[in-house]
Design a protein around this motif. Structure first.
Motif, PDB file in Angstrom:
ATOM      1  N   MET A 109      69.920 -45.384 -65.259  1.00  0.00           N
ATOM      2  CA  MET A 109      68.833 -45.662 -64.336  1.00  0.00           C
ATOM      3  C   MET A 109      69.556 -45.190 -62.789  1.00  0.00           C
ATOM      4  SD  MET A 109      66.627 -48.846 -63.302  1.00  0.00           S
ATOM      5  CE  MET A 109      65.201 -48.770 -64.318  1.00  0.00           C
ATOM      6  N   TYR A 110      68.812 -44.307 -62.145  1.00  0.00           N
ATOM      7  CA  TYR A 110      69.525 -43.919 -60.866  1.00  0.00           C
ATOM      8  C   TYR A 110      68.707 -44.128 -59.839  1.00  0.00           C
ATOM      9  CZ  TYR A 110      72.513 -41.656 -64.172  1.00  0.00           C
ATOM     10  OH  TYR A 110      73.298 -41.242 -65.406  1.00  0.00           O
ATOM     11  N   PHE A 111      69.312 -44.589 -58.763  1.00  0.00           N
ATOM     12  CA  PHE A 111      68.555 -44.985 -57.383  1.00  0.00           C
ATOM     13  C   PHE A 111      68.908 -43.993 -56.458  1.00  0.00           C
ATOM     14  CE2 PHE A 111      67.204 -49.370 -58.693  1.00  0.00           C
ATOM     15  CZ  PHE A 111      68.098 -49.543 -59.799  1.00  0.00           C
ATOM     16  N   ASN A 112      68.052 -43.171 -56.032  1.00  0.00           N
ATOM     17  CA  ASN A 112      68.066 -42.197 -55.119  1.00  0.00           C
ATOM     18  C   ASN A 112      67.394 -42.461 -53.860  1.00  0.00           C
ATOM     19  OD1 ASN A 112      68.167 -39.694 -53.611  1.00  0.00           O
ATOM     20  ND2 ASN A 112      68.045 -38.350 -55.678  1.00  0.00           N
ATOM     21  N   THR A 113      68.494 -42.785 -52.967  1.00  0.00           N
ATOM     22  CA  THR A 113      67.718 -43.172 -51.525  1.00  0.00           C
ATOM     23  C   THR A 113      67.858 -41.929 -50.123  1.00  0.00           C
ATOM     24  OG1 THR A 113      69.875 -43.911 -51.215  1.00  0.00           O
ATOM     25  CG2 THR A 113      68.483 -45.625 -52.047  1.00  0.00           C
ATOM     26  N   GLN A 114      67.850 -40.789 -50.864  1.00  0.00           N
ATOM     27  CA  GLN A 114      68.057 -39.969 -49.879  1.00  0.00           C
ATOM     28  C   GLN A 114      66.867 -39.604 -49.058  1.00  0.00           C
ATOM     29  OE1 GLN A 114      69.660 -36.739 -52.072  1.00  0.00           O
ATOM     30  NE2 GLN A 114      71.352 -38.367 -52.475  1.00  0.00           N
ATOM     31  N   ILE A 115      66.986 -39.086 -47.894  1.00  0.00           N
ATOM     32  CA  ILE A 115      65.775 -38.670 -47.153  1.00  0.00           C
ATOM     33  C   ILE A 115      64.871 -39.707 -46.817  1.00  0.00           C
ATOM     34  CG2 ILE A 115      64.360 -36.427 -46.701  1.00  0.00           C
ATOM     35  CD1 ILE A 115      65.379 -35.284 -49.247  1.00  0.00           C
ATOM     36  N   THR A 640      81.243 -40.325 -54.461  1.00  0.00           N
ATOM     37  CA  THR A 640      80.626 -41.420 -55.069  1.00  0.00           C
ATOM     38  C   THR A 640      79.306 -41.209 -55.673  1.00  0.00           C
ATOM     39  OG1 THR A 640      79.720 -42.337 -53.081  1.00  0.00           O
ATOM     40  CG2 THR A 640      81.921 -43.239 -53.716  1.00  0.00           C
ATOM     41  N   HIS A 641      78.720 -39.832 -55.667  1.00  0.00           N
ATOM     42  CA  HIS A 641      77.522 -39.652 -55.927  1.00  0.00           C
ATOM     43  C   HIS A 641      77.252 -39.480 -57.471  1.00  0.00           C
ATOM     44  CE1 HIS A 641      73.769 -37.215 -56.337  1.00  0.00           C
ATOM     45  NE2 HIS A 641      73.551 -37.790 -54.859  1.00  0.00           N
ATOM     46  N   TYR A 642      76.339 -40.234 -58.020  1.00  0.00           N
ATOM     47  CA  TYR A 642      76.123 -40.094 -59.616  1.00  0.00           C
ATOM     48  C   TYR A 642      75.697 -38.876 -60.089  1.00  0.00           C
ATOM     49  CZ  TYR A 642      71.002 -39.002 -58.538  1.00  0.00           C
ATOM     50  OH  TYR A 642      69.934 -38.471 -57.873  1.00  0.00           O
ATOM     51  N   LYS A 643      75.493 -37.737 -59.461  1.00  0.00           N
ATOM     52  CA  LYS A 643      75.531 -36.386 -59.918  1.00  0.00           C
ATOM     53  C   LYS A 643      76.981 -35.902 -59.916  1.00  0.00           C
ATOM     54  CE  LYS A 643      72.678 -32.384 -59.598  1.00  0.00           C
ATOM     55  NZ  LYS A 643      71.532 -31.705 -59.147  1.00  0.00           N
ATOM     56  N   TRP A 644      77.294 -35.658 -61.078  1.00  0.00           N
ATOM     57  CA  TRP A 644      78.785 -35.508 -61.217  1.00  0.00           C
ATOM     58  C   TRP A 644      79.033 -34.333 -60.970  1.00  0.00           C
ATOM     59  CZ3 TRP A 644      80.320 -31.284 -64.192  1.00  0.00           C
ATOM     60  CH2 TRP A 644      79.375 -30.863 -65.211  1.00  0.00           C
ATOM     61  N   GLN A 645      78.144 -32.995 -61.015  1.00  0.00           N
ATOM     62  CA  GLN A 645      78.554 -31.922 -60.591  1.00  0.00           C
ATOM     63  C   GLN A 645      78.694 -31.931 -59.002  1.00  0.00           C
ATOM     64  OE1 GLN A 645      75.832 -32.766 -62.294  1.00  0.00           O
ATOM     65  NE2 GLN A 645      74.919 -31.388 -63.623  1.00  0.00           N
ATOM     66  N   PHE A 646      78.290 -32.572 -58.423  1.00  0.00           N
ATOM     67  CA  PHE A 646      78.298 -32.835 -56.886  1.00  0.00           C
ATOM     68  C   PHE A 646      79.606 -33.535 -56.576  1.00  0.00           C
ATOM     69  CE2 PHE A 646      76.927 -34.601 -52.757  1.00  0.00           C
ATOM     70  CZ  PHE A 646      76.906 -33.521 -51.997  1.00  0.00           C
ATOM     71  N   SER A 647      79.839 -34.558 -57.165  1.00  0.00           N
ATOM     72  CA  SER A 647      80.985 -35.462 -56.929  1.00  0.00           C
ATOM     73  C   SER A 647      82.210 -34.739 -57.057  1.00  0.00           C
ATOM     74  CB  SER A 647      81.065 -36.627 -57.597  1.00  0.00           C
ATOM     75  OG  SER A 647      80.878 -36.568 -58.932  1.00  0.00           O
ATOM     76  N   LYS A 648      82.142 -33.693 -58.285  1.00  0.00           N
ATOM     77  CA  LYS A 648      83.415 -32.951 -58.582  1.00  0.00           C
ATOM     78  C   LYS A 648      83.460 -31.887 -57.586  1.00  0.00           C
ATOM     79  CE  LYS A 648      84.555 -29.798 -62.601  1.00  0.00           C
ATOM     80  NZ  LYS A 648      84.008 -28.571 -62.815  1.00  0.00           N
ATOM     81  N   PHE A 649      82.397 -31.316 -57.098  1.00  0.00           N
ATOM     82  CA  PHE A 649      82.476 -30.237 -55.783  1.00  0.00           C
ATOM     83  C   PHE A 649      83.145 -30.952 -54.641  1.00  0.00           C
ATOM     84  CE2 PHE A 649      80.587 -29.748 -51.654  1.00  0.00           C
ATOM     85  CZ  PHE A 649      80.804 -28.646 -51.335  1.00  0.00           C
TER      86      PHE A 649
END
Ligand SMILES: [Zn+2]
Length: 689
Positions: A109-115, A640-649
Motif C-alpha cells: 500500500m503506497y501513500f503518495n503525498t506529492q503535489i 527514500t522514495h518507494y519507487k525503486w527506479q527513482f531511488s536508484k537514480f
C-alpha cells in the motif's frame, strides 16, 4: 501486470493448506489513516474445513490482532509476525472467523503525498496484499472479497466490484464494495484520490467506468481513446463474456508499473494520461488492452505457480496485440511481432532459462509467450483456437490452472496439433525458433518490403536512389521509410537532399522524427525546413529538434526560445524544463528572467512533483550548477522514495557526486537537517568504499 522494467517473479506457497481448508468469503471493514500511514479494522472470514487440520494460517505481515473469535467463541491464536495462526475452535464444515487488526504497511500500500494531492493505492502482484489486509499469499486460495472502506469524505475510494453504497460518517465516508465471485488475494485493490469519472457501456452492457483527476479532464478523450472498442473486441475475440460486473480504470501518480489488472479495477500509470500530442509519443492502448485481457487470463483463471506464469502474461500480451491489430492494422501487428522476435533472439544469446520456469525473464513470459500463442493460432486457425480458449476458460473459471490444462484443450479441438513438440520447442527450450517465426512473419507483405529494404544497406547510394524514391513516394508503413532515413545517415546532404525533402513531405510523424534524430549537422539550406519539425504533433520530435537547432544555429537561439516559451511537453514537462535550462544558459536573456527561470527549474526538483519531472529537472539543474544546495537536498529525498527506479537514480547520482571533495562536504553538512530515513540513506552512501 504490464511491466516497464524486469522483475523477478516468485510465488511462495505454504504446505497445501488449500486442500484442507477453503476460505469462501471475506468481509473487510477497514479505515485508512493517511497521516500515520496505518490500516485498521475488522474482518470476517467464512471458511470450510474439508479435512482435519492442526493449524490454519492467514498471511499477515507485521500486524496486531484482537478479539479473535471462531464461531462466536473467543479463541487463542499465535501471531508469528508473518501469519495469524489459528489452532482451536473450528470444526469440519462451515466456520466463521472474526478479528480486529492493525497494520503499518511498509509496502504493497503506497501513500503518495506529492503535489499536495494525496493518493493512496495498492499493488498486490510482486508484493503481498497481506501487508495491508490479512489474506492469502498463495494464489490458489480464491475468496469472494467484500470491502467496506472508511476515509475522509473529500476523496473517492475505489475497490474491486460493485459500489453498493456510500454514506457519510462524521467527516468521513464509508464506501461499500461487493464482489460476487472469488479471486486470488493479489488482485485485491484500493485506490484513493480526487477523481472524476465517466461511464460508458460495452456492447454487452458492462459499465466501463473511466477515472481521471480533475486537473486532467481535458486529457480524458486521448487517454481513453479506443477503450470501448478494445473491450468489445476482446469480449468477442476471446469468445467468453467478461467475467465481472463492472470494469474500472484508474490512473495514479508514480505507479510502480505500467498497469495492474486488479479484478474489475485496473490501476495504471499517470504516464499514460496524455493529450492529443502526447498520444503520438506514448499512449495507453496497449496497456489498456493488456490489463483488460488479464481479467480473463490471470483473474478468472490463475496460474497455479510461477512456472506457468506465461498463461497470464503471454495471453495478456498476445490478446493486447490482437486488439491493437484491430485499432492500428495488420502492418502494425506484424511489425510488433517482428520487433519482439528480435528482442527475444537477442536475449537468448545470454539468457538460457526457458519460458516454463518461474525464473524466466519478463521478455520470455510476455513476448515469447505471445509468440507461442501466435504460433498455435496460425497453425490451427483462429476458429479452433478460439474454441479451445473458450473451453479452457469455462472449464477452469474461478480456479487455478497449469500449462497442461490449456494444451489439453488445444489437443481436443485439433488432434493433429502436436502439443508435445510445441511444448519442447516453445516452452522448454530457451532458444527462439527462428525459421518457424520467420515463415510466420513473411505472411505480411509490408514486412517483406522491410526485409528487402534492409538488404539495400549493402548497396551504394547511387544504386539505391531510385528504390528509395519509390518507397518514400509509396504508402508503405513508416518503418520502411525510417529504415531509409537511417541508411541515408552518412550520405552527404547534397546527394540526399531530394530524398530528405520527399521524406519531410510524407508528413508522417515517425518518418519526420527519424529525420530529426539522424541529422546531426543541419546544412543552412535545410534550416527552415528542419525548423518545421518544431511544429510536429510529437513532444519527442519537438524536443529533439529544439536541441539540435539550438546546437547548430547559435545566432537563432532567441527565436527558438520565443517559440518554446509556452511549451510544457508531456507529463515529464520535458519541453518546459529544456526551455528553462536553455534560457538560463543563454547569453541573451535578462538576468531577472534568468533568476525566475532557474528558480522554476529548481522547484521542479522538489517532492511536490512526479518522479519523471524531478528526474528531468535534477539532471538539467546540474548542467547549470551542480553545487546548488536546494537541488542537492532534493536529490537526497529521492533515496527514500518507494519507487525503486527513482531511488536508484538518486543513489547513483549521489555516488557520482561523492567522487568530488567539495560535494562530499556539502552532503556532510546537510546531515543534521535530514529526516532519520534520509540520514540513514545518505550516510550509507558516504561510507561506501
Ligand atoms: Zn500483465
Amino acid at each position: 501486470m504490464r511491466q516497464i522494467f524486469l522483475l523477478l517473479f516468485s510465488i511462495f506457497s505454504f504446505a497445501q493448506q488449500t486442500q484442507k481448508v477453503d476460505f469462501k468469503t471475506a468481509y473487510g471493514n477497514i479505515s485508512i489513516n493517511a497521516v500515520e500511514k496505518k490500516v485498521y479494522g475488522s474482518v470476517k472470514y467464512i471458511f470450510e474445513l474439508k479435512e482435519a487440520l492442526d493449524t490454519i494460517k492467514i498471511d499477515a505481515q507485521r500486524m496486531t490482532f484482537t478479539d479473535v473469535k471462531i464461531n462466536n467463541e473467543e479463541v487463542n491464536f499465535i501471531n508469528s509476525g508473518k501469519t495469524l495462526n489459528l489452532f482451536e475452535g473450528f470444526k469440519k464444515g462451515k466456520n466463521t472467523l472474526v478479528f480486529s487488526y492493525e497494520a503499518f504497511p511498509k509496502q504493497t500500500m503506497y501513500f503518495n503525498t506529492q503535489i499536495n494531492n494525496l493518493q493512496i493505492w495498492t499493488q498486490g502482484q510482486g508484493k503481498y496484499t497481506s501487508h495491508w489486509f490479512p489474506s492469502f499469499d498463495d494464489v490458489n486460495e480464491k475468496v469472494v472479497f467484500n470491502m467496506n472502506i472508511t476515509f475522509d469524505k473529500e476523496y473517492n475510494v475505489l475497490s474491486n466490484g460493485i459500489l453498493k453504497e456510500v454514506y457519510k460518517f462524521n467527516d468521513k465516508k464509508i464506501w461499500k464494495y461487493e464482489m460476487q465471485k472469488p479471486m486470488s488475494s493479489y488482485l485485491l485493490a484500493i485506490a484513493i484520490g480526487d477523481f472524476r469519472n465517466k461511464v460508458l457501456a460495452s456492447k454487452s452492457g458492462i459499465p466501463l467506468q473511466l477515472f481521471i483527476q480533475p486537473k486532467d479532464t481535458a486529457k480524458f478523450e486521448p487517454t481513453y481513446k479506443y477503450s470501448k472498442e478494445i473491450f468489445d473486441f476482446l469480449e468477442k475475440e476471446i469468445g467468453v463474456k467478461y467475467p465481472w460486473k463492472i470494469y474500472k480504470q484508474i490512473p495514479v501518480e508514480d505507479f510502480l508499473y505500467a498497469g495492474m489488472e486488479n479484478t474489475s479495477a485496473t490501476i495504471f500509470s499517470e504516464d499514460f494520461v496524455v493529450d492529443d500530442i502526447g498520444f503520438n509519443d506514448r499512449n495507453y492502448v496497449n496497456v489498456n488492452a493488456h490489463e483488460l485481457a488479464h481479467q480473463w487470463f490471470g483473474d478468472l483463471v490463475t496460474a497455479k505457480s510461477g512456472k506457468h506464469h506465461w498463461l497470464q502474461e503471454g495471453f495478456a500480451t498476445y490478446y493486447a496485440l490482437l486488439a491493437e491489430r484491430q485499432v492500428f492494422g495488420d502492418d502494425y501487428f506484424y511489425h510488433q511481432l517482428y520487433r519482439s522476435s528480435l528482442q527475444i533472439r537477442n536475449a537468448s544469446k545470454t539468457d538460457t532459462i526457458p519460458m516454463m520456469n518461474e525464473k524466466a525473464s519478463s521478455l520470455s513470459f510476455y513476448q515469447k509467450g505471445a509468440w507461442a500463442l501466435h504460433y498455435i493460432r496460425e497453425t490451427i486457425g483462429p476458429k479452433l483456437f478460439q474454441k479451445a480458449v473458450q473451453n479452457y476458460l469455462k472449464k477452469y473459471q474461478f480456479k487455478n490452472v497449469e500449462t497442461e490444462d490449456f494444451l489439453d484443450e488445444i489437443k481436443k479441438v485439433a488432434s493433429i496439433f502436436d502439443t508435445e513438440i510445441f511444448k519442447k520447442t516453445w516452452l522448454e527450450d530457451y532458444q527462439f525458433p527462428i525459421e518457424i517465426s520467420n515463415a510466420l512473419l513473411k505472411k505480411n507483405q509490408f514486412l517483406q518490403t522491410l526485409f528487402e529494404t534492409q538488404q539495400l544497406r549493402d548497396n551504394s547510394f547511387a544504386e539505391n536512389n531510385e528504390n528509395y524514391k519509390a518507397i518514400l513516394n509509396s504508402t508503405a508503413f513508416y518503418p520502411v521509410k525510417t529504415e531509409i532515413i537511417y541508411q541515408l545517415k552518412d550520405v552527404k546532404f547534397e546527394e540526399k537532399k531530394e530524398l530528405i525533402e520527399l521524406a519531410m513531405q510524407t508528413n508522417d510523424l515517425k518518418v519526420r522524427q527519424a529525420i530529426a534524430e539522424f541529422t546531426d549537422e543541419i546544412p543552412i539550406e535545410f534550416k527552415s525546413n528542419y525548423e518545421t519539425l518544431l511544429d510536429d504533433a510529437s513532444y519527442e520530435t519537438k524536443e529533439i529538434a529544439f536541441m539540435n537547432l539550438w546546437k547548430n544555429f547559435p545566432e537563432s537561439r532567441n527565436e527558438y526560445l520565443l517559440k518554446a516559451q509556452n511549451w510544457i511537453g508531456g507529463n515529464d514537462k520535458s519541453l518546459r524544463i529544456l526551455f528553462l535550462t536553455f534560457s538560463v544558459l543563454s547569453s541573451n536573456v535578462e538576468s531577472q528572467d534568468k533568476t525566475n527561470y532557474y528558480n522554476e527549474l529548481v522547484e521542479y526538483t522538489s517532492s511536490k512533483y512526479e518522479t519523471s519531472v524531478r528526474e528531468n529537472a535534477i539532471l538539467n539543474a546540474f548542467t547549470i550548477n551542480d553545487k546548488d544546495i536546494i537541488v542537492l537536498r532534493n536529490l537526497v529525498t529521492t533515496t527514500t522514495h518507494y519507487k525503486w527506479q527513482f531511488s536508484k537514480f538518486g543513489r547513483e547520482k549521489i555516488r557520482e557526486l561523492l567522487k568530488f571533495e567539495v560535494h562530499r562536504s556539502l552532503f556532510q553538512n546537510m546531515l543534521p537537517t535530514l529526516s532519520e530515513n534520509e540520514k540513514y540513506q545518505l550516510q550509507k552512501l558516504l561510507i561506501e568504499k
